[in-house]
Enzyme design. Structure first.
Site, short mmCIF file in Angstrom:
data_model
loop_
_atom_site.label_atom_id
_atom_site.label_comp_id
_atom_site.label_asym_id
_atom_site.label_seq_id
_atom_site.Cartn_x
_atom_site.Cartn_y
_atom_site.Cartn_z
N GLY A 145 0.64 -1.21 -0.26
CA GLY A 145 0.13 0.36 -0.08
C GLY A 145 0.88 1.12 -0.33
N GLU A 155 3.76 -6.99 1.61
CA GLU A 155 2.82 -7.19 0.59
C GLU A 155 3.68 -6.07 -0.49
OE1 GLU A 155 -0.44 -8.55 1.03
OE2 GLU A 155 0.01 -10.36 2.31
N PRO A 156 4.43 -5.22 -0.85
CA PRO A 156 4.64 -4.19 -1.53
C PRO A 156 4.32 -4.16 -3.18
CG PRO A 156 6.61 -4.75 -0.47
CD PRO A 156 5.81 -5.90 0.10
N GLY A 157 4.20 -3.98 -3.42
CA GLY A 157 3.75 -3.72 -4.98
C GLY A 157 4.53 -2.39 -5.36
N ARG A 166 -4.87 2.96 -15.88
CA ARG A 166 -4.59 3.39 -15.07
C ARG A 166 -5.51 5.16 -15.26
NH1 ARG A 166 -1.18 5.68 -12.05
NH2 ARG A 166 -1.81 5.25 -10.14
N TYR A 215 -8.75 4.96 -12.86
CA TYR A 215 -8.98 5.38 -11.77
C TYR A 215 -9.27 7.33 -11.94
CZ TYR A 215 -6.65 1.14 -10.47
OH TYR A 215 -6.16 -0.16 -9.74
N CYS A 262 -11.61 3.27 -29.54
CA CYS A 262 -12.39 4.06 -29.89
C CYS A 262 -13.70 3.97 -28.37
CB CYS A 262 -13.56 3.63 -31.06
SG CYS A 262 -12.36 2.96 -32.41
N GLU A 263 -12.75 5.30 -27.87
CA GLU A 263 -13.53 5.27 -26.00
C GLU A 263 -12.91 6.41 -26.33
OE1 GLU A 263 -15.57 3.41 -24.71
OE2 GLU A 263 -15.44 1.04 -25.70
N TYR A 300 1.02 -1.59 -12.72
CA TYR A 300 -0.28 -1.44 -12.81
C TYR A 300 -0.13 -0.96 -14.01
CZ TYR A 300 -1.03 -2.95 -7.89
OH TYR A 300 -0.91 -3.03 -7.12
C1 PLP Z 1 -2.42 -5.00 -4.09
C2 PLP Z 1 -2.30 -5.80 -3.46
C3 PLP Z 1 -0.88 -5.76 -2.31
C4 PLP Z 1 -0.08 -4.32 -3.31
O1 PLP Z 1 -0.27 -3.24 -3.14
P1 PLP Z 1 0.03 -1.69 -3.19
O2 PLP Z 1 -0.24 -1.03 -3.11
O3 PLP Z 1 0.88 -1.93 -4.92
O4 PLP Z 1 1.84 -1.95 -2.21
C5 PLP Z 1 -0.25 -6.28 -1.68
N1 PLP Z 1 -1.07 -7.43 -1.01
C6 PLP Z 1 -2.62 -7.45 -1.52
C7 PLP Z 1 -3.82 -8.36 -1.10
C8 PLP Z 1 -2.86 -6.53 -1.93
O5 PLP Z 1 -4.33 -7.92 -2.98
#
Ligand code: PLP
Length: 425
Positions: free
Chosen positions: A239, A284-286, A323, A327, A353-354, A381
């Site tokens: 997050g 769990e960073p993305g 994105r 969003y 075409c949108e 993303y």
């Molecule tokens: C998407 C997701 C993440 C990663 O979120 P980021 O905002 O990209 O860090 C971590 N855990 C779970 C369960 C997710 O669905």
């Protein structure tokens, strides 16, 4: 430090000119910096040094095999949300025993696949899922490692589509139901209760909601412990947000500062009530691993002046980078070779075409047909959310390492897109 900078009048990724990459690989192309990627991962790894902690990269943000391989070699685990993502981890040489499986809709086949690979933990999101996992593990003659995803009901103060920790969201077990759900899980013979987790939302520019969620998890762990349900790991989710470059945007929290505050609370809690016994902490960073490591390189097809608006039509579209359409996300757009001369205000739009097909709105740009633009901070993303709408092949992907450029995903060709289709006989 940014790995995307101008030298000699043109934008580079590390030591490689984006114009040369466009020349060689065409556009649209995602360009990632290896140094940026490893730097972001190391910020987590360094803050975890000497602790029982695991960084499980949330690979839905960007699941290219080359990226997974680089992170796996650095010691990363992975947070997955499908069986397909697990097969990517395996294909990239990652360790399935460092995999966390999240998501509200795990199928029986996905559970079997994950159990057969001996993954670290299932983040279970409902009672029916507990029962299904118990049955599948029983049929396989094993026990499944389980953590419950608890919804702590804290407001992450982010876009409603990426807030996940409120009562109104589909994710997790409600905080008030967590105790009863743990008791139910503890009674199932083929489950092994390992931990607790939450993930309250994405693109958080402040860690206060995360620390608030941590306090709620700590409270639950202690309540459960008093009943004899002892949890070994605490997963706080991902997050952490990044800066997209919009005027007035709050700066993101530094990963090291956030982890420092989080570990200080955990240490104080364990010292006060658990005789200092450690607990494994999972992240769990993305986005904060890959978001600022990539740009989407695109070429201007046409300039279309209008009475109310000027349009800059580029060859990347909502199918490549969703994105903005999904969003209303603000993405920075930079000319690859900035021109002197008067800028005009444009909406930067794609060929799809949108009317929702736009990448940026109301931007002052001095551009001409044929110029290259870079949509900045597009590493998370981006390609993973892309589609083939309008029978558009997905973009190519390259990773830059110093001056070297490695193609890590070929551009999809139209024939690839209908190869699985057939006519009725
Ligand atoms: C998407 C997701 C993440 C990663 O979120 P980021 O905002 O990209 O860090 C971590 N855990 C779970 C369960 C997710 O669905």
């Amino acid at each position: 430090m940014s790995h995307f900078t101008h030298h000699h009048g043109q934008l580079h990724a590390e030591g490689a000119a984006l114009a040369a990459i466009a020349q060689q690989y065409g556009t649209p192309t995602y360009v990632y910096s290896k140094a940026a990627l490893l730097g972001n991962f190391d910020a987590y790894a360094d803050a975890c040094a000497g602790r029982e902690a695991l960084v499980c990269y949330a690979m839905k943000a960007n699941s290219n095999l080359a990226i997974l391989d680089l992170l796996a070699r650095r010691g990363a685990g992975f947070d997955i949300v499908s069986g397909g993502e697990l097969l990517r981890v395996v294909a990239a040489g990652g360790d399935p025993r460092k995999v966390i499986f999240s998501g509200v809709g795990k199928s029986e086949a996905e559970m079997r696949l994950a159990l057969s690979h001996d993954i670290l933990c299932f983040n279970v999101e409902s009672i029916p899922e507990l029962h299904r996992l118990n049955r599948v593990a029983g049929e396989m003659g094993i026990t499944a490692p389980v953590s419950l995803r608890v919804n702590p009901n804290v407001d992450a103060k982010t876009h409603p589509y990426i807030a996940t920790g409120l009562k109104a969201n589909k994710f997790g077990v409600a905080f008030d139901d967590a105790l009863a759900t743990y008791r139910a899980a503890a009674a199932l013979p083929h489950l092994r209760l390992e931990g607790i987790d939450c993930h309250i939302g994405s693109q958080l520019l402040d860690d206060a909601p995360l620390l608030e969620a941590l306090d709620k998890l700590i409270e639950l762990i202690d309540t459960l412990g008093a009943e004899g349900i002892v949890l070994r790991h605490l997963d706080i989710g991902g997050g952490i947000g990044i800066n997209y470059g919009e005027a007035g945007e709050a700066p993101p929290v530094a990963v090291g500062d956030y982890l420092g505050r989080l570990f200080a609370r955990i240490d104080a809690w364990r010292a006060a009530s658990h005789a200092g016994a450690p607990i494994k902490v999972v992240f769990e960073p993305g986005r904060s691993i890959v978001g600022d490591t990539g740009v989407l390189l695109t070429r201007v097809e046409y300039l279309k002046p209008g009475a109310e608006k000027n349009f800059c039509v580029v060859d990347a579209a909502m199918n490549d980078l969703m994105r903005p359409a999904l969003y209303q996300a603000w993405m920075d757009v930079q000319p690859v070779r900035p021109r002197a001369g008067a800028a005009l205000v444009y909406d930067v739009v794609g060929p799809v075409c949108e009317s929702g097909d736009w990448l940026a709105r109301g931007r002052a740009l001095a551009v001409q047909e044929g110029d290259l633009l870079a949509v900045m901070a597009a590493g998370a993303y981006g390609l993973t959310m892309s589609s083939n709408y309008n029978t558009r092949g997905r973009a190519a992907e390259v990773i830059v390492d110093g001056a070297a450029v490695h193609l890590v995903r070929q551009r999809e060709q139209p024939a690839d897109l209908f190869a699985l289709e057939s006519l009725i006989k």
